[in-house]
Design a protein around this motif. Structure first.
Motif, PDB file in Angstrom:
ATOM      1  N   THR A   1      37.517  46.970  34.592  1.00 14.95           N
ATOM      2  CA  THR A   1      37.034  46.495  35.963  1.00 14.95           C
ATOM      3  C   THR A   1      37.305  45.186  36.118  1.00 14.95           C
ATOM      4  N   LYS A   2      38.057  44.626  37.194  1.00 11.39           N
ATOM      5  CA  LYS A   2      38.484  43.234  37.366  1.00 11.39           C
ATOM      6  C   LYS A   2      37.426  42.634  37.989  1.00 11.39           C
ATOM      7  N   LEU A   3      36.921  41.386  37.763  1.00  7.59           N
ATOM      8  CA  LEU A   3      35.857  40.578  38.562  1.00  7.59           C
ATOM      9  C   LEU A   3      36.403  39.131  38.881  1.00  7.59           C
ATOM     10  N   ASP A   4      36.763  38.788  39.997  1.00  7.25           N
ATOM     11  CA  ASP A   4      37.369  37.532  40.353  1.00  7.25           C
ATOM     12  C   ASP A   4      36.206  36.576  40.708  1.00  7.25           C
ATOM     13  N   LEU A   5      35.751  35.489  40.208  1.00 12.67           N
ATOM     14  CA  LEU A   5      34.686  34.816  40.111  1.00 12.67           C
ATOM     15  C   LEU A   5      35.224  33.332  40.517  1.00 12.67           C
ATOM     16  N   THR A   6      36.717  33.401  40.818  1.00 16.01           N
ATOM     17  CA  THR A   6      37.139  31.874  40.868  1.00 16.01           C
ATOM     18  C   THR A   6      36.722  31.287  42.171  1.00 16.01           C
ATOM     19  N   GLY A   7      36.337  29.784  41.925  1.00 15.97           N
ATOM     20  CA  GLY A   7      35.925  29.032  43.044  1.00 15.97           C
ATOM     21  C   GLY A   7      34.315  28.973  42.941  1.00 15.97           C
ATOM     22  N   LEU A   8      33.658  29.926  42.255  1.00 16.92           N
ATOM     23  CA  LEU A   8      32.144  29.911  42.353  1.00 16.92           C
ATOM     24  C   LEU A   8      31.651  28.989  41.283  1.00 16.92           C
ATOM     25  N   LYS A   9      30.566  28.378  41.469  1.00 19.58           N
ATOM     26  CA  LYS A   9      30.071  27.380  40.578  1.00 19.58           C
ATOM     27  C   LYS A   9      28.659  27.896  39.901  1.00 19.58           C
ATOM     28  N   LYS A  48      26.748  37.123  38.827  1.00 20.17           N
ATOM     29  CA  LYS A  48      27.382  38.072  39.258  1.00 20.17           C
ATOM     30  C   LYS A  48      28.049  38.864  38.092  1.00 20.17           C
ATOM     31  N   THR A  49      28.246  38.518  36.997  1.00 17.70           N
ATOM     32  CA  THR A  49      28.689  39.244  35.837  1.00 17.70           C
ATOM     33  C   THR A  49      27.684  40.103  35.274  1.00 17.70           C
ATOM     34  N   ARG A  50      26.497  39.692  35.257  1.00 14.92           N
ATOM     35  CA  ARG A  50      25.415  40.453  34.852  1.00 14.92           C
ATOM     36  C   ARG A  50      25.316  41.560  35.993  1.00 14.92           C
ATOM     37  N   LYS A  51      25.373  41.367  36.943  1.00 14.30           N
ATOM     38  CA  LYS A  51      25.145  42.346  38.187  1.00 14.30           C
ATOM     39  C   LYS A  51      26.237  43.295  38.056  1.00 14.30           C
ATOM     40  N   ALA A  52      27.614  43.079  37.857  1.00 12.06           N
ATOM     41  CA  ALA A  52      28.707  43.842  37.414  1.00 12.06           C
ATOM     42  C   ALA A  52      28.568  44.670  36.230  1.00 12.06           C
ATOM     43  N   LEU A  53      28.069  44.022  35.370  1.00 14.68           N
ATOM     44  CA  LEU A  53      28.018  45.034  34.040  1.00 14.68           C
ATOM     45  C   LEU A  53      27.108  46.049  34.059  1.00 14.68           C
ATOM     46  N   LYS A  54      26.264  46.075  34.959  1.00 13.73           N
ATOM     47  CA  LYS A  54      25.127  47.148  35.381  1.00 13.73           C
ATOM     48  C   LYS A  54      25.916  48.613  35.886  1.00 13.73           C
ATOM     49  N   SER A  55      27.042  48.186  36.525  1.00 12.05           N
ATOM     50  CA  SER A  55      27.791  49.288  37.055  1.00 12.05           C
ATOM     51  C   SER A  55      29.110  49.820  35.872  1.00 12.05           C
ATOM     52  N   VAL A  56      29.201  49.081  35.027  1.00 12.60           N
ATOM     53  CA  VAL A  56      30.331  49.397  33.912  1.00 12.60           C
ATOM     54  C   VAL A  56      29.756  50.355  33.073  1.00 12.60           C
ATOM     55  N   ALA A  57      30.361  51.481  32.599  1.00 11.07           N
ATOM     56  CA  ALA A  57      30.028  52.467  31.780  1.00 11.07           C
ATOM     57  C   ALA A  57      30.341  51.918  30.352  1.00 11.07           C
ATOM     58  N   PRO A  58      29.217  52.343  29.325  1.00 11.09           N
ATOM     59  CA  PRO A  58      29.481  51.981  28.043  1.00 11.09           C
ATOM     60  C   PRO A  58      31.064  52.432  27.320  1.00 11.09           C
ATOM     61  N   GLY A  59      31.341  51.377  26.825  1.00  9.94           N
ATOM     62  CA  GLY A  59      32.859  51.481  26.130  1.00  9.94           C
ATOM     63  C   GLY A  59      33.847  51.043  27.088  1.00  9.94           C
ATOM     64  N   ASP A  60      33.799  50.785  28.386  1.00 11.60           N
ATOM     65  CA  ASP A  60      34.580  50.173  29.456  1.00 11.60           C
ATOM     66  C   ASP A  60      34.568  48.879  29.365  1.00 11.60           C
ATOM     67  N   LEU A  61      35.530  48.339  29.935  1.00 11.61           N
ATOM     68  CA  LEU A  61      35.763  46.774  29.907  1.00 11.61           C
ATOM     69  C   LEU A  61      35.630  46.107  31.256  1.00 11.61           C
ATOM     70  N   LEU A  62      35.004  44.785  31.181  1.00 13.15           N
ATOM     71  CA  LEU A  62      34.910  44.003  32.526  1.00 13.15           C
ATOM     72  C   LEU A  62      35.847  42.838  32.297  1.00 13.15           C
ATOM     73  N   GLU A  63      36.919  42.724  33.168  1.00  8.18           N
ATOM     74  CA  GLU A  63      37.522  41.431  33.117  1.00  8.18           C
ATOM     75  C   GLU A  63      37.216  40.389  33.963  1.00  8.18           C
ATOM     76  N   VAL A  64      36.565  39.259  33.700  1.00  6.71           N
ATOM     77  CA  VAL A  64      36.069  38.312  34.572  1.00  6.71           C
ATOM     78  C   VAL A  64      36.978  37.098  34.492  1.00  6.71           C
ATOM     79  N   HIS A  65      37.293  36.597  35.708  1.00  8.20           N
ATOM     80  CA  HIS A  65      38.101  35.434  35.932  1.00  8.20           C
ATOM     81  C   HIS A  65      37.146  34.518  36.655  1.00  8.20           C
ATOM     82  N   CYS A  66      37.196  33.249  35.988  1.00 10.20           N
ATOM     83  CA  CYS A  66      36.305  31.885  36.366  1.00 10.20           C
ATOM     84  C   CYS A  66      37.022  30.870  36.585  1.00 10.20           C
ATOM     85  N   THR A  67      36.606  29.832  37.276  1.00 16.02           N
ATOM     86  CA  THR A  67      37.178  28.616  37.303  1.00 16.02           C
ATOM     87  C   THR A  67      36.220  27.584  37.004  1.00 16.02           C
ATOM     88  N   ASP A  68      34.903  27.647  36.885  1.00 14.56           N
ATOM     89  CA  ASP A  68      33.665  26.921  36.601  1.00 14.56           C
ATOM     90  C   ASP A  68      33.639  26.644  35.008  1.00 14.56           C
TER      91      ASP A  68
END
Length: 89
Positions: free
Chosen positions: A4-12, A19-39
């Motif tokens: 699952t991709k999560l675009d957090l660019t521009g957020l401080k 938002k990463t913590r919240k997104a991890l709650k919806s990810v199934a065990p063994g699955d991946l969360l790809e997080v893009h940040c600029t902060d």
């Protein structure tokens, strides 16, 4: 395995970690969360979050202003040592 991709660019700070913590709650065990940040603080905040959640940062990349984390969701079981929960240690 799903990514699952999560675009957090521009957020401080502290929004990328929250938002990463919240997104991890919806990810199934063994699955991946790809997080893009600029902060720039996300290189501190997100690994600290992952230590708290027990998940695993697979890859951390930096491309110019963008920071990419690939997080593997843990199986959801918290290991206990001497019968104490992590909060009680």
């Amino acid at each position: 395995m799903t990514t699952t991709k999560l675009d957090l660019t521009g957020l401080k700070c502290p929004l990328p970690a929250l938002k990463t913590r919240k997104a991890l709650k919806s990810v199934a065990p063994g699955d991946l969360l790809e997080v893009h940040c600029t902060d720039p603080l996300s290189v501190i905040d997100i690994p600290n979050l992952i230590r708290e959640t027990g998940d695993k940062v697979e890859i951390t990349e930096r491309h110019q202003n963008r920071i990419v984390f690939l997080i593997e969701k843990a199986n959801g079981l918290i290991e206990k040592s001497n019968g104490l929960s992590p909060a009680a240690r």
